[in-house]
Write an enzyme that holds these catalytic residues in place. Sequence first.
Site, PDB file in Angstrom:
ATOM      1  N   ARG A  26     -10.008  10.010   2.204  1.00 52.45           N
ATOM      2  CA  ARG A  26     -11.436  10.096   2.485  1.00 52.45           C
ATOM      3  C   ARG A  26     -12.142   8.757   2.291  1.00 52.45           C
ATOM      4  NH1 ARG A  26      -9.294  14.847   1.353  1.00 52.45           N
ATOM      5  NH2 ARG A  26     -10.314  16.794   1.995  1.00 52.45           N
ATOM      6  N   ARG A 122       1.975  22.728  12.304  1.00 48.84           N
ATOM      7  CA  ARG A 122       0.885  23.183  11.442  1.00 48.84           C
ATOM      8  C   ARG A 122      -0.346  23.562  12.269  1.00 48.84           C
ATOM      9  NH1 ARG A 122       0.490  19.224   6.342  1.00 48.84           N
ATOM     10  NH2 ARG A 122      -0.778  20.956   5.585  1.00 48.84           N
ATOM     11  N   ASP A 315      -2.013  23.438  -4.175  1.00 46.37           N
ATOM     12  CA  ASP A 315      -0.985  22.402  -4.041  1.00 46.37           C
ATOM     13  C   ASP A 315      -0.022  22.381  -5.219  1.00 46.37           C
ATOM     14  OD1 ASP A 315      -1.795  21.521  -1.580  1.00 46.37           O
ATOM     15  OD2 ASP A 315      -3.006  19.863  -2.337  1.00 46.37           O
ATOM     16  N   ARG A 388       6.191  18.138  -2.260  1.00 45.87           N
ATOM     17  CA  ARG A 388       5.902  18.912  -3.469  1.00 45.87           C
ATOM     18  C   ARG A 388       7.079  19.811  -3.856  1.00 45.87           C
ATOM     19  NH1 ARG A 388       0.959  17.092  -4.254  1.00 45.87           N
ATOM     20  NH2 ARG A 388      -0.514  17.001  -2.510  1.00 45.87           N
TER      21      ARG A 388
END
Length: 432
Positions: A26, A122, A315, A388
């Site tokens: 961002r 996705r 997450d 992850r």
Amino acid sequence: MDLMINKASALSGKARVPGDKSISHRALILGAIAEGETHISGFLPSVDCLSTLNCLLLLGVKIERLSSTELVIKGVGLRGLKEAKNVLDLGNSGTTMRIMSGMLAGQNFSSTLTGDDSLKRRPMGRVIKPLRLMGANICAEDEGDRAPIKITGQPLKGIIYKTPVPSAQVKSCVLLAGLLANGKTCVIEEIKSRDHTERLLKHMGVDIEISGNEVCVRGGSRPKAVKIEIPGDFSSASFLIVAAILTEKSDIIIKDVGINATRTGLLSVLTEMGANINILNEKTIYEEPRADIWVKSSKLKALTVGGELIPRLVDELPIFAVAATQASGTTIVKDAKELRIKETDRIRAICSELRKLGAEIDEFEDGFAIHGPCKLKGNICSSFGDHRMAMALAVAGMCAEGATIIKDSECIEVSFPGFEEILKSLVKGKNT
């Protein structure tokens, strides 16, 4: 590349994790459309964040790299981007694709966004729908829901949009499009998602209104260049936190970690389970709270996680599942169907790989149940190309008897460069 992990006897010492991935994305994007030079320190030089950086370079933004973690963005203003000569390849970064779509929809040129095979699977309909409501000319493959995405920039109008699923990426996409739209744009969420975009917009002087779970911006409000100091990524710290909790005689401090309340659901859950976690040296710099996190080995008890807590730890659910394998009783995760559309189907991956290590786990459509404590035994596991999952399995391997091998572990570079080295620095006894 394969990563081999052996059981660890204890973790001790202090560590720092790389800069926050969400804020790094961002900061780059908002710095690019700001007026003036934005100075960023603590930037995460991961594969995903570099995808955003390279995309901005192709759009005519000048970025000076002072070091791997410090850079200066020479903002071009809201409408100063230039048409890229080629397709914008965003690699594996869903964050880049979703947020950039909002910024590009209101420009005066056309863009095509694509990515790797994982990103092409996705769902992108969740940003395409609100952008079309704003008047955007945007289309995608696979019945309008998958990359590549083609955007023909044109004038936009402000809308009031209620998100069907809490998503910081969707919220950010619509808010950035709102800066380029006529009138006022509002995003309403049933459950508040992470709010890094709102904090940065406020820090950069944008006319933004925040009331509960509603965020509004006014078209034409221009971000101003600022200094941004990015804290350590809480999601990255979560792997070290759980490793210390599960490894006997451990005592570690993780320095300068972001503790934004929209991100730290894992801390609340682990504390409720009995984890010995303390927050030290709290402070807020440039709108983002941060602190040192002190963790000691702990005995955990099971609990049920769901509802409004899920967006605050979505997450971290892969590493939470590893913690649950060592908790006494049955831990249940529900309302987490969002996990099925991450870099991989994380519900399926969590269940299949932890079973390989000896966990007793049941799979549901929206979550899983783990019956603990489980005696884990090393095995060969797949990361599914998901950063992850790879790191969660590495922590599980530290609790397992024998060696654990994680296949295709290079994906860890997506969010946590230096992960293996930091683990090694904390381990006493057998090393990873």
